[in-house]
Write an enzyme that holds these catalytic residues in place. Structure first.
Site, PDB file in Angstrom:
ATOM      1  N   GLN A 178      17.428  30.136 -15.836  1.00 10.71           N
ATOM      2  CA  GLN A 178      16.575  31.260 -16.197  1.00 10.71           C
ATOM      3  C   GLN A 178      16.159  31.184 -17.666  1.00 10.71           C
ATOM      4  O   GLN A 178      15.347  31.975 -18.120  1.00 10.71           O
ATOM      5  CB  GLN A 178      17.314  32.581 -15.953  1.00 10.71           C
TER       6      GLN A 178
ATOM      7  N   ARG B 198      21.416  41.296 -11.518  1.00  5.25           N
ATOM      8  CA  ARG B 198      20.185  42.097 -11.598  1.00  5.25           C
ATOM      9  C   ARG B 198      20.415  43.353 -12.421  1.00  5.25           C
ATOM     10  O   ARG B 198      20.208  44.474 -11.952  1.00  5.25           O
ATOM     11  CB  ARG B 198      19.713  42.447 -10.185  1.00  5.25           C
ATOM     12  N   CYS B 199      20.854  43.159 -13.642  1.00  4.45           N
ATOM     13  CA  CYS B 199      21.181  44.309 -14.490  1.00  4.45           C
ATOM     14  C   CYS B 199      21.151  43.853 -15.925  1.00  4.45           C
ATOM     15  O   CYS B 199      21.384  42.699 -16.214  1.00  4.45           O
ATOM     16  CB  CYS B 199      22.571  44.815 -14.098  1.00  4.45           C
TER      17      CYS B 199
ATOM     18  N   GLU C  52      15.370  45.570 -12.768  1.00  2.00           N
ATOM     19  CA  GLU C  52      16.779  45.817 -12.513  1.00  2.00           C
ATOM     20  C   GLU C  52      17.139  47.286 -12.363  1.00  2.00           C
ATOM     21  O   GLU C  52      18.214  47.614 -11.851  1.00  2.00           O
ATOM     22  CB  GLU C  52      17.596  45.191 -13.643  1.00  2.00           C
TER      23      GLU C  52
END
Lengths: 288, 792, 167
Positions: B223, B373-374, B743
């Site tokens: 990423q 996802r945060c 998120e």
């Protein structure tokens, strides 16, 4: 994830397959739908040296009523059971069960024979078939023999199918008169093995007395089981609400679940009681 | 309706443009890392430890090396010769690449097998014989702090315990004073369990070292390609792999969610082997390896307390955290934030004092601490504050919606200084909750709930009104290994008015190829279809810190707008020159400059771009290119108001989410379709930890659910039909007023779901339920309060 | 030990020599270099590897290449025709039913068979029908919508709106 290597053969007849089983010995395995076996081989929990693929053998896939029996060929796929008009019109518990087995792709390949012969108490068809009073035809070099499902499951992954034999057919006494059946399992998510599952079959004579009963349980005992005590109670009764409650209590008492990620013993017994009550009620409703 | 400044043809902000990246994915032409095939490529498989804690007595590769096609077996001792057996983590701890003597968790890498094909590599892996001497593992983080617990990191000189760090924020004394005088105090111990991002594509790489050119091309699922390039240079610079000799290519990525931020040992081994052999090395994890060895998320044990008045005014909160990091702190956090942004935990509420403290410990579990996802530990904080708010409401006898309305920070009080040091940029929490309540029919549901209870049926309504903190970040506070967390955009416009723009971020499904083009179209008036977006190649893209923590729009999106504005300024100068007017006499509408008061006198952006190459003013540089590195002045603070309606089967304890309404505020919206899609996906990743997912270990250190058969990723059947909507409160400091959204729903959904389930059974005496709330867990809790005894 | 097999993939005859343990997914991806079919798990749980075998959706990571001998396989690369994209491909694009794209080929091929057997599925039937395919990005809402859109398109019915209901 990759399996250990093995040799592969795809015989075109049962006899040929049986001959191969004898030839290759104990390390040979039958490949039916493959959706239990191949993942185990990929995880290297199983490493057969020979795979005998029986998918090309004709005449092993059928669903028909004949001579007083519903006969299902061992290589009949879950999807064929799901789609069968005969099954849909009479044997409702199959529809309940197949919807909850794995997922559509797996059901396109998974076979009923395989589901039984795998010998796993977590599979759904053992309880379904037991509640229907099914027997299976096992074919070997000496010909065929019939074994009641009550005598079929010997232990963890072991069944009455001896080495050199193949399960070829499932035989179920046909539904007569007022007949109702239902199946449900509690599962952690769709397609999971049962936390607890219950198959119920009821049949009544013209006067409303129960003359056929089957209560099978999924994944709450080391080998698939039926609840004989509850069946005896219901047989000959009119299956009242009290009878159902008593049967559900017996089912909860008689099963012998073990604790795992899905739940503890207490919870599983509780589920067996609730689901038994619900499935008997549903089967009763369907028998009207 | 969202107002658009540009026409549909230009397709700037606010248009639901269909995605440009879809064409390749729907036709099977995506290019994921396992699709990369290079001549002479070898395959790597990894031998992993069956024990959670053991000494390695011997590794015997003889049998493996006898298999035709097995080229090599690499161990820690081999890497030690090059000082490559350990590597630094993002939190400046140390992690083994391959062990030389001790394994610290089950599934840890022990040796690597290199072979001519992946099947042979797998056979080789089975044939490597490792002799272990197992030891008793430390699995419980509380026990890890016992004075007599074995010291796991004995490799660290002077280390006498398993404590990693202590962190605190807020005013301890003031908070204690409020607590000791408060009318009402609620307290709850809760565990935010260890979970796994489980992107459907696992991690992998192809490391290709060219001995002649002394150049490494690294295709990998990352990423953050630029950050990885720098890390490789820092780790391997001493063997001659300096940064200009490294090209990291992050191809299409099959989901990231934070799990593809860290550097895993497999990547480093692949590089080392390629460096030594000169052959390209492919390593692709299988699912079990992915679940069992890659970075976990969460695993915070929180003691949460809230103090307030008996009429329902929140006055203070106090959170104490024990963080289980596994055997090394390999969290993916900004360097100065060992608990990430956990200190956002005062939430959406206006009160003056808070104190938070955390301790981290080593255990014999895999390392990690990624986000799932945060944005850096925000989910843990939001879970605590939203659960406590509900408990407090119940204790003072107020409706949880009413209590929230009374305690929200008011719209006019922004920017708002939080007691833990944040400056919330903007928000309108009252409007969001009101909209959610109207959408779901809140008052009617409360009536229905009471009616159903009379029939012995359980219905619950749960609310979560959360504040996120994303877009790291301002360079004065945020860095990763010292590199400041700005981000970049480079726009190059061709003479015919078509453009390519490159970014330091990397989409893993977020739709950057579409949304970045829309931002540039908004600012420059070029149709978004004519703007090609490229990411993920460190040789061509400007430096950036990558995509995670909802930071792409707040940082790189801003950079795109700023770079486009530089170009628009240039276009204006050209327009003034061509039309022989002064710049002050020109006005802009998307796509052209025109003379004030004489709109027929105009030049389109395409004409001006062409002129930049063919007829630019004397003294001006030719061409039409701009670069911008954007350092945000503040983080952005998206928010949401979520309401969940849950039905609980009073006999089986089955839980069904009947409805779920999510109203999100992410500031200005670039593409409503994509924002909604992000919310849908995030919500399913919210119900996942709330009801299904948890990595479970036994006392001996074995993982009990290391495959998708037992690690329960929700399907379309478990996932309800989400109902979504928005409010818009622009970020005042952001060039396009956007805040980030990827998120928010994962952060906000779990407490809404848990609050709903607790609400459904609260009349039976249930005050709290730990996630994941499964029917089994609910059964045990109900039984504990005597419910099933009464109904038996 | 290697076995010669012949199979038709997307209408083209292929022959290959494989070890018995070679998985169909590896035959497709490695031998035939069609990389649209993906691998997401090892336990036939995720459905990323779904292809059609004689029209039936199948998890190609749990089927041996030798079992596909003589069969017709359809992969994502075979969905579009000379006339254009398959309605499901179009539906997935227009309804934003994909984010990262990794589960998409398997999801679409599963939906091909679903719509073949049940041209007008309800939302519930679609959700149960794709229960063997995991998606980690989309939350499934738009996948359901895409399949409904394709269902309408394949029957020349009025097409549902593809605008997001995000107000």
């Amino acid at each position: 994830m990759i399996a250990e290597n093995f040799s592969y053969a795809a015989p075109s007849s049962i006899q040929e397959a049986i001959t191969m089983l004898h030839e290759y010995g104990e390390d040979a395995k039958i490949l039916a739908g493959g959706h239990s076996l191949i993942p185990m081989m990929k995880l290297r929990f199983a490493s057969p040296t020979h795979l005998i693929d029986i998918n090309n053998i004709p005449g092993l896939s059928y669903i028909r009523e004949e001579d007083g029996f519903l006969k299902i060929g061992a290589m009949t796929r879950e999807v064929d059971v799901e789609d069968s008009e005969l099954i849909k019109s009479k044997y409702h518990l199959f529809g309940d069960a197949t919807k909850l087995i794995a997922d559509p792709q797996v059901r396109n390949f998974g076979t009923l024979g395989g589901n039984l012969a795998h010998g796993d108490a977590a599979n759904d068809h053992p309880a379904v078939m037991m509640s229907l009073g099914a027997s299976v035809i096992i074919t070997g070099n000496e010909g065929s023999r019939e074994v009641s499902l009550d005598d079929f499951f010997h232990g963890f992954y072991t069944t009455a199918v001896e080495h050199g034999e193949i399960l070829t057919e499932i035989k179920i006494p046909v539904a007569k008169g007022r007949f109702g059946s239902a199946y449900h399992k509690a599962e952690r998510k769709v397609g999971d093995y049962a936390t607890a599952g219950v198959a119920a079959t009821l049949q009544f004579d013209e006067s409303g007395v129960c003359n056929r009963v089957g209560l099978g349980l999924t994944n709450v005992s080391p080998t698939p089981m039926r609840v004989s005590r509850a069946e005896e109670l219901l047989m000959g009764s009119r299956v009242s609400e009290q009878d159902i409650a008593a049967a559900a209590k017996m089912a909860a008492e008689d099963c012998s679940p073990s604790e795992d990620l899905r739940g503890n013993v207490d919870y599983k017994r509780h589920l067996v009681k609730v689901i038994t009550k619900r499935m008997l009620t549903k089967a009763l409703g369907r028998a009207k | 309706m969202i107002k658009c400044k540009t026409s549909k043809e230009i397709g700037g902000m606010g248009h639901s443009k269909k995605r440009k990246e879809d064409a390749r994915f729907i036709q099977g032409k995506g290019n994921y890392v396992d699709d990369v095939k290079l001549p002479g490529m070898l395959y790597m498989d990894i031998v992993r430890s069956p024990y959670a804690y053991a000494k390695i007595k011997n590794i015997d590769a003889t049998k493996a090396l006898e298999i035709p096609g097995v080229i090599a077996v690499v161990t820690g001792k081999d890497l030690e010769k090059y000082n490559l057996h350990w590597m630094p983590t993002l939190m400046s701890d140390t992690q083994m690449v391959l062990p030389t003597d001790t394994v610290m968790y089950q599934a840890q890498e022990v040796a690597a097998v290199i072979a001519t094909d992946r099947y042979i590599a797998r056979d080789g892996k089975e044939a490597v014989m490792v002799d272990y001497e197992p030891m008793d593992p430390v699995m419980d983080p509380f026990e890890a702090l016992n004075p007599d617990a074995p010291v796991l990191r004995s490799d660290k000189e002077g280390k006498t315990d398993n404590h990693i760090w202590n962190w605190k924020v807020g005013d301890k004394e003031k908070t204690e004073e409020i607590f000791s005088n408060a009318d009402v105090v609620v307290k709850q111990q809760m565990h935010i369990p260890r979970i796994h991002v489980a992107s459907i594509e696992t991690c992998g790489c192809v490391a290709s070292y060219d001995k002649v050119e002394n150049h490494l091309t690294m295709y990998m699922t990352t990423q953050a390609p630029h950050a990885i390039r720098t890390v490789i240079a820092l780790v391997a610079g001493h063997v001659g792999l300096t940064e200009e000799k490294i090209r990291v290519i992050s191809p299409d990525i099959g989901g990231g969610f934070g799990g593809k931020v860290p550097v895993y040992p497999g990547y480093v081994i692949a590089i080392a082997v390629s460096f030594l052999t000169g052959a390209p090395i492919k390593w692709i994890e299988d699912r079990s390896e992915n679940l069992q060895a890659d970075s976990f998320a969460r695993d915070y044990h929180i003691t949460a307390e809230m103090a307030g008045t008996s009429d329902g005014k929140i006055q203070a909160t106090r959170f104490k955290v024990l963080a289980d990091h596994g055997y090394t702190d390999a969290s993916a956090n900004p360097s100065k934030f060992p608990t990430g942004l956990f200190s956002i935990g005062t939430g959406s509420y206006d009160y003056g004092a808070a104190y938070m403290e955390a301790d981290a410990v080593y255990t014999n579990k895999p390392p990690g601490g990624v986000a799932y996802r945060c944005s850096f530990r925000v989910t843990e904080a939001v879970h605590a504050i939203e659960r406590m708010t509900d408990m407090f409401a119940r204790k003072v006898g107020k409706d949880p919606a009413q209590l929230r309305m009374e305690n929200f920070i008011k719209k006019e009080d922004f920017p708002w200084a939080s007691p833990t040091g944040w400056s919330y940029d903007s928000g309108d929490y009252h409007a969001g909750l009101q909209k959610a309540m109207d959408a779901i029919g809140y008052d009617d549901l409360r009536k229905e709930q009471l009616e159903l209870r009379k029939e012995g049926k359980f219905l619950g309504i749960g609310i979560s009104t959360f504040t996120e903190v994303v877009g790291a970040g301002p360079a004065q506070d945020f860095d990763i290994l010292g590199i400041k967390m700005f981000d970049s955009a480079e726009i190059r416009v061709h003479p015919t008015g078509k453009a390519i723009a490159r970014f330091g971020t990397k989409s893993q499904g977020q739709g950057h190829e579409t949304t970045y083009a829309q931002i540039i179209a908004e600012e420059l008036g070029i149709p978004m279809e004519h703007i090609q977006i490229e990411e993920g190649d460190t040789d061509t893209a400007p430096y950036g810190l990558g995509t995670y923590a909802s930071r792409s729009t707040p940082t790189a999106g801003a950079a795109a707008a700023m770079a486009a504005r530089k170009l628009r300024d240039k276009a204006k100068k050209i327009a003034a020159f061509l039309m022989e007017v002064s710049e002050e006499d020109l006005d802009w509408e998307p796509g052209k400059f025109f003379v004030k008061g004489a709109p027929e006198k105009s030049k389109t952006i395409q004409e001006l771009i062409f002129a930049a190459y063919t007829n630019h003013p004397p003294g001006m540089e030719g061409g039409f290119e701009a670069v911008h590195y954007y350092d945000p002045p503040n983080l952005t603070f998206p928010s949401g108001a979520y309401i969940c309606v849950a039905e609980v089967d009073a006999e089986t304890c089955d839980i069904k989410v009947r409805r779920f309404v999510a109203i999100d505020d992410c500031g200005n919206i670039i593409n409503p379709m994509i924002v909604q899609g992000q919310v849908h996906g995030g919500l399913t990743q919210g119900i996942a930890p709330a009801m299904y997912e948890e990595l479970i270990y036994d006392k001996a250190g074995n993982i009990l659910n290391g495959t998708f058969m037992d690690y329960l990723v929700p399907t379309a059947v478990e996932s309800p039909s989400w109902e979504t909507g928005h409010t818009i409160t622009p970020a005042p400091h952001h060039p396009i007023g956007a805040k980030g959204v990827g998120e928010s729903p994962t952060v906000g959904a779990p407490p809404a779901i848990v609050n709903a389930i607790v609400d459904a059974v609260s009349h039976l005496g249930i005050k709290h339920l730990e996630i994941p709330v499964t029917p089994f867990k609910l059964y045990k809790e109900l039984k504990a309060v005597g419910y099933f005894n009464e109904t038996a | 030990m290697a076995i010669d097999i012949k199979l038709k993939v997307n209408g083209t005859e292929h022959s290959a020599t494989v070890e018995p343990r070679t998985l169909l997914v590896h035959l497709i991806r490695e031998n035939l270099s069609m990389t649209g079919t993906h691998i997401g798990c090892d336990t036939s749980s995720c459905g990323a590897c779904t292809v059609l075998i004689d029209g039936k959706s199948a998890k190609s990571c749990t089927i041996l290449a030798v079992q596909a001998n003589g069969k017709e396989i359809t992969t994502v690369e075979g969905m579009a025709t000379a006339e254009g994209l398959h309605p499901l491909q179009e539906g997935f694009h227009l309804n934003h039913a994909l984010h990262c794209g990794f589960c998409t080929p398997g999801m679409m091929l599963r939906a091909v068979e679903l719509l073949e057997k049940n041209p007008n599925p309800t939302e519930e039937e679609i959700r149960w029908g794709i229960a063997g395919n995991l998606c980690r990005c989309t939350g499934y809402n738009n996948i359901v919508k895409a399949i409904q859109w394709a269902s309408a398109k394949m029957q020349d019915k009025e097409l549902p709106s593809t605008e997001p209901e995000f107000v």
